[in-house]
Each structure stands twice: as C-alpha cells, then as structure tokens.
Design a protein around this motif. Structure first.
Motif, mmCIF file in Angstrom:
data_model
loop_
_atom_site.group_PDB
_atom_site.id
_atom_site.type_symbol
_atom_site.label_atom_id
_atom_site.label_comp_id
_atom_site.label_asym_id
_atom_site.label_seq_id
_atom_site.Cartn_x
_atom_site.Cartn_y
_atom_site.Cartn_z
ATOM 1 N N GLU A 81 87.144 -71.895 29.226
ATOM 2 C CA GLU A 81 86.637 -71.311 27.985
ATOM 3 C C GLU A 81 85.137 -71.527 27.845
ATOM 4 N N LEU A 82 84.645 -72.657 28.354
ATOM 5 C CA LEU A 82 83.205 -72.909 28.323
ATOM 6 C C LEU A 82 82.466 -71.876 29.165
ATOM 7 N N PHE A 83 82.951 -71.603 30.376
ATOM 8 C CA PHE A 83 82.302 -70.600 31.215
ATOM 9 C C PHE A 83 82.302 -69.235 30.529
ATOM 10 N N ASP A 84 83.377 -68.906 29.836
ATOM 11 C CA ASP A 84 83.452 -67.638 29.131
ATOM 12 C C ASP A 84 82.400 -67.573 28.025
ATOM 13 N N LEU A 85 82.238 -68.674 27.297
ATOM 14 C CA LEU A 85 81.219 -68.728 26.249
ATOM 15 C C LEU A 85 79.819 -68.570 26.841
ATOM 16 N N MET A 86 79.589 -69.184 27.988
ATOM 17 C CA MET A 86 78.287 -69.078 28.640
ATOM 18 C C MET A 86 77.994 -67.630 29.023
ATOM 19 N N LEU A 87 78.970 -66.954 29.599
ATOM 20 C CA LEU A 87 78.779 -65.553 29.981
ATOM 21 C C LEU A 87 78.530 -64.681 28.760
ATOM 22 N N ASP A 88 79.271 -64.941 27.687
ATOM 23 C CA ASP A 88 79.093 -64.167 26.461
ATOM 24 C C ASP A 88 77.731 -64.410 25.822
ATOM 25 N N SER A 89 77.151 -65.600 26.077
ATOM 26 C CA SER A 89 75.850 -65.921 25.474
ATOM 27 C C SER A 89 74.687 -65.315 26.245
ATOM 28 N N GLY A 90 74.988 -64.657 27.378
ATOM 29 C CA GLY A 90 73.927 -64.018 28.151
ATOM 30 C C GLY A 90 73.588 -64.718 29.447
ATOM 31 N N ILE A 91 74.245 -65.837 29.726
ATOM 32 C CA ILE A 91 74.050 -66.521 31.005
ATOM 33 C C ILE A 91 74.852 -65.749 32.053
ATOM 34 N N LYS A 92 74.178 -65.170 33.008
ATOM 35 C CA LYS A 92 74.821 -64.182 33.881
ATOM 36 C C LYS A 92 75.549 -64.795 35.081
ATOM 37 N N LYS A 93 75.159 -65.996 35.499
ATOM 38 C CA LYS A 93 75.708 -66.551 36.740
ATOM 39 C C LYS A 93 76.205 -67.972 36.506
ATOM 40 N N VAL A 94 77.517 -68.169 36.629
ATOM 41 C CA VAL A 94 78.089 -69.514 36.489
ATOM 42 C C VAL A 94 78.826 -69.943 37.756
ATOM 43 N N HIS A 95 79.053 -69.002 38.696
ATOM 44 C CA HIS A 95 79.711 -69.306 39.968
ATOM 45 C C HIS A 95 78.670 -69.348 41.086
ATOM 46 N N ARG A 96 79.017 -70.028 42.193
ATOM 47 C CA ARG A 96 78.123 -70.009 43.347
ATOM 48 C C ARG A 96 78.671 -69.154 44.480
ATOM 49 N N ASP A 97 79.996 -68.985 44.528
ATOM 50 C CA ASP A 97 80.610 -68.217 45.607
ATOM 51 C C ASP A 97 81.751 -67.359 45.065
ATOM 52 N N THR A 98 81.654 -66.995 43.820
ATOM 53 C CA THR A 98 82.595 -66.183 43.034
ATOM 54 C C THR A 98 83.774 -66.976 42.478
ATOM 55 N N PHE A 99 83.935 -68.252 42.905
ATOM 56 C CA PHE A 99 85.049 -69.026 42.326
ATOM 57 C C PHE A 99 84.703 -70.487 42.048
ATOM 58 N N HIS A 100 83.823 -71.116 42.828
ATOM 59 C CA HIS A 100 83.372 -72.470 42.514
ATOM 60 C C HIS A 100 82.205 -72.400 41.521
ATOM 61 N N ALA A 101 82.043 -73.486 40.756
ATOM 62 C CA ALA A 101 80.930 -73.548 39.803
ATOM 63 C C ALA A 101 79.602 -73.566 40.547
ATOM 64 N N SER A 102 78.590 -72.918 39.989
ATOM 65 C CA SER A 102 77.266 -72.925 40.599
ATOM 66 C C SER A 102 76.745 -74.360 40.651
ATOM 67 N N LEU A 103 75.940 -74.649 41.665
ATOM 68 C CA LEU A 103 75.481 -76.012 41.891
ATOM 69 C C LEU A 103 74.549 -76.515 40.794
ATOM 70 N N GLY A 104 73.870 -75.603 40.130
ATOM 71 C CA GLY A 104 72.964 -76.018 39.066
ATOM 72 C C GLY A 104 73.604 -75.899 37.701
ATOM 73 N N LEU A 105 73.523 -74.712 37.125
ATOM 74 C CA LEU A 105 73.964 -74.509 35.748
ATOM 75 C C LEU A 105 75.461 -74.728 35.558
ATOM 76 N N GLY A 106 76.273 -74.237 36.484
ATOM 77 C CA GLY A 106 77.714 -74.378 36.330
ATOM 78 C C GLY A 106 78.151 -75.822 36.280
ATOM 79 N N ARG A 107 77.743 -76.600 37.266
ATOM 80 C CA ARG A 107 78.114 -78.010 37.305
ATOM 81 C C ARG A 107 77.524 -78.781 36.128
ATOM 82 N N TYR A 108 76.303 -78.440 35.770
ATOM 83 C CA TYR A 108 75.647 -79.110 34.647
ATOM 84 C C TYR A 108 76.423 -78.884 33.358
#
Length: 222
Positions: free
Chosen positions: A138-165
């Motif tokens: 649900e957090l990732f969904d909120l991030m995408l809705d807020s305008g953050i465009k990239k939360v994955h690094r390989d389409t399924f794992h969390a991105s190393l920067g923003l996603g993991r943070y």
C-alpha cells in the motif's frame, strides 16, 4: 537477514546468513558478527521482541497459498516465542506493464494485483492473529499516486534507492513507533531526487504528507 537457501533435506542445514550487532557499541554495520543458522535453531536460541513473516511475492495475491501453512508456521513460532509480537509483511504489486505482471501473473493493471495482495494478506493476518500488517504494498501504491514514478528496480524488487528507503521508513515507523519526520539519512545506494525524500519524510508541501500519516496510523494500531 540474507537468505541463501540450499536445496537439501538435511534438517541441520544452516542456510541463513545472520548479521548481528549491538548499535550501542558497534554502530557500523561492518563490525557485525556474521554466523550461519536455520530458523529452527534461531527460534530456540533466544527470545525475540518481534518476528515478521511474509509470502513470496509471486504468490502474494493467492489466498490459497497461505493456509494451512501460515497457521502451522505461526503455531510453531509461538511454541518457542510466546511473548514475541508477530507481524506480517505485505508485499507489493509488480511494475505496471511488466512481463511478470501481465504474462506471468495475468494482470493488466498493477492495482488489481495489489487489491488481491491486500485481501490475501488481511485474510492471512486475521487467520494467524497477527499483531499488525506492515503495509509495504500500500505504501508503494501511495508513492506512485503521489507522482513518484519509479519504485521498482527490475519490475518486481524495490529500487535500491527510493524503494528501499521508503520501506525502511515504514518498518521503522511501524515497529519502533518512531517519528520519521526530518529524517537526516542520506547514504543511498543510488541517487534520489530531493523532492521525493521530502515527500516521504512529510516535509512541505503539507498535502503530500499522506505517506507519513499512513505510517503513523498503522504504527498506532499495534
């Protein structure tokens, strides 16, 4: 805990690489003591305050993959850890338009996968009497809705920067009930736009504090 699962039937195998450190005397992760062990021995070796469980992300949307295995696992955990709080870590949907989302799992919209994940995790959490769900999906969904465009690094794992943070902030908020506002951490594994950090930490503009509000509400439910 970094998992290295060995394909073996030996019950004494120790496939988990465990890093343990005392932050009061050894704040740097490089000073951590590393050992290898298995879940059975870990549960019996000491008492823990909190234990988290989760389903594999590719099965997270399937309620039938949780039961009766989750109940059996949690009964075993509580046998040796009667005082530990049991939290369920909710996984997230795969990236919109990705091969895994559309062809492997058969979803056209990631929100449909997230809906199924939420329902499956809620049913599982209720079934085992979990103390709380850590709502990473649900957090990732909120991030995408807020305008953050990239939360994955390989389409399924969390991105190393923003996603993991973001996930770290959520876990910290839910487990420790600590405030993530004005968080000063800046040692990221990849570059993060400052405006995205501001959104996650609840800084101005005020109408973009939805994620922190969600974290606070979830933490207070434990």
């Amino acid at each position: 805990m970094e998992i290295r699962i060995e394909k073996t039937k030996n019950p004494k195998v120790k496939p988990y690489k465990i890093s343990v450190w005392n932050s009061a005397v050894a704040p740097e992760y490089k000073t951590a003591k590393v050992t290898y062990n298995n879940v059975n021995e870990l549960l019996k070796s000491k008492q823990y305050d909190i234990i988290t469980i989760q389903q594999a992300s590719f099965d997270g949307h399937k309620p039938e993959t949780y039961s009766p295995f989750a109940e059996e696992l949690c009964d075993y955990i509580r046998t040796y850890q009667p005082n530990a709080k049991l939290l369920v870590h909710q996984t997230w949907a795969y990236e919109q338009g990705s091969e895994r989302l559309q062809n492997e799992l058969g979803y056209r919209d990631y929100r449909d996968m997230l809906k199924d994940i939420k329902n499956a995790y809620k049913k599982a959490a209720d079934g085992i009497g979990a103390d709380a769900v850590i709502p990473s999906g649900e957090l990732f969904d909120l991030m995408l809705d807020s305008g953050i465009k990239k939360v994955h690094r390989d389409t399924f794992h969390a991105s190393l920067g923003l996603g993991r943070y973001a996930l770290a902030l959520l876990w910290y908020r839910v487990i420790c009930k600590a405030d993530v506002l004005e968080n000063a951490f800046c040692e990221f594994d990849e570059e993060i736009k400052k405006e995205y950090i501001a959104r996650l930490c609840g800084n101005p503009p005020a109408d973009e504090g939805e994620i922190e509000t969600y974290m606070r509400r979830t933490a207070e439910s434990i």
